[in-house]
Enzyme design. Structure first.
Site, PDB file in Angstrom:
ATOM      1  N   GLU A   1       3.624  -1.635   6.381  1.00  0.00           N
ATOM      2  CA  GLU A   1       3.422  -0.740   4.971  1.00  0.00           C
ATOM      3  C   GLU A   1       2.058   0.014   4.951  1.00  0.00           C
ATOM      4  O   GLU A   1       1.157  -0.237   5.480  1.00  0.00           O
ATOM      5  CB  GLU A   1       3.343  -1.838   3.755  1.00  0.00           C
TER       6      GLU A   1
ATOM      7  N   LYS B   1       9.961   1.604  -2.857  1.00  0.00           N
ATOM      8  CA  LYS B   1       9.705   0.387  -3.102  1.00  0.00           C
ATOM      9  C   LYS B   1      10.083   0.141  -4.581  1.00  0.00           C
ATOM     10  O   LYS B   1       9.900   0.623  -5.404  1.00  0.00           O
ATOM     11  CB  LYS B   1       7.991   0.087  -3.075  1.00  0.00           C
TER      12      LYS B   1
ATOM     13  N   CYS C   1       7.106  -5.102   0.836  1.00  0.00           N
ATOM     14  CA  CYS C   1       6.183  -6.024   0.419  1.00  0.00           C
ATOM     15  C   CYS C   1       6.576  -6.770  -0.616  1.00  0.00           C
ATOM     16  O   CYS C   1       7.261  -7.755  -0.551  1.00  0.00           O
ATOM     17  CB  CYS C   1       4.949  -5.420  -0.053  1.00  0.00           C
TER      18      CYS C   1
END
Length: 301
Positions: free
Chosen positions: A69, A139, A180
């Protein structure tokens, strides 16, 4: 310290071989490479480090390589706007296009800050061996937490959330992507399993509060729940960074076993994924077919 690991994943021992199931498959095994690198306040230097790590994994003959990331940018709300690029026309995308086509690999560009009009996203891109952008994942779950005496962070103060799930195929293996904080949401992983994924990829940057508590636990949980391989691909620990990544990039097999993992520092990992293990685990512990979808169900909207 630099760590380089290559390990072969072994099959669940008590089943008969099912290699014949894969007679039509391009690759019943697939070599997955993972890069754990730090990101400084210098984009060109960050891309230079990524190039070196990719080259190292190419020498190990990896079929697909995954970056962490924000591999081109320090992670933090103060940096997202400064480092943001349009996709696919920015400097980083040109780099990913070059590296995938030159090395004839699938390349997952971890994530970068993406600029789209007035909005910023935390976005992963996937490139095929011809250097073509085949998908992007924005995301979905933004990292907004407040742990007293631990960590406070609010991605939503500057980023916009994505609203689609993302899959792609490589050598007849199917992959799902989360970034994440997406890892914490089992529903997303379940949807990927529903769509036939064999591997889940999570570029991430857990910190020194949540990392020791939950990083490995969540990776193993997603693998066991959905009987898939899971790769957690973290940035490396950078002592002078404002946000300290936990590191510990890991690859977990469908039984929930950590096949290999890094420590805090920069590293590359390389593992041969075995499709027969995915099949055997699903045959021997057939929870997917035993779910009570008449009582509950996870559905995409």
């Amino acid at each position: 310290m630099f760590l380089s690991v290559i390990i072969r994943s072994f099959a669940f021992t008590s089943a008969r071989s099912s290699f014949s199931n894969f007679a039509g498959m391009d690759k019943p095994t697939l070599r997955l490479g993972v890069v754990q690198s730090g990101a400084k306040d210098d984009k060109k230097e960050n891309l230079k480090v990524a190039r070196e790590k990719i080259d190292e994994l190419v020498k190990k003959k990896c079929d697909i390589i995954v970056l962490p990331e924000c591999f081109n940018s320090p992670y933090g709300t103060d940096y997202f706007s400064k480092y943001a690029e349009e996709i696919p026309n920015g400097e980083t995308c040109h780099f990913l296009k070059e590296m995938s086509s030159k090395n004839k690999i699938h390349l997952v560009g971890g994530s970068i800050p993406e600029r789209d009009g007035q909005h910023l996203y935390n976005t992963s891109t996937v490139w095929n061996p011809e250097g073509e952008l085949i998908c992007r994942h924005r995301k979905i779950h933004l990292f907004d937490i407040n742990i007293p005496d631990g960590i406070q962070f609010q991605e939503s103060s500057i980023l916009k959330a994505g609203n689609t799930i993302t899959t792609f195929a490589a050598h007849n293996w199917k992959f799902g992507i989360g970034i994440c904080y997406d890892l914490r949401f089992e529903e997303l992983a379940r949807l990927y399993r529903n769509k036939g994924c064999h591997v889940l990829l999570y570029p991430g940057a857990f910190n020194w509060t949540t990392g020791p508590l939950h990083w490995e636990l969540l990776l193993r949980g997603r693998a066991v729940d959905n009987q898939v391989y899971v790769a957690g691909v973290s940035g490396a620990y950078c002592p002078n960074a404002s946000y300290q990544a936990w590191g510990h990039s890991s690859i977990v097999d469908p039984l929930g076993k950590v096949v290999t993992k890094a420590q805090h520092d920069e590293a590359v990992l390389c593992v041969d994924l075995d499709m027969s293990l995915v099949t055997k685990v699903r045959q021997q512990i057939p929870v997917f077919g035993q779910r009570r979808t008449d009582v509950y169900e996870t559905v995409e909207k």
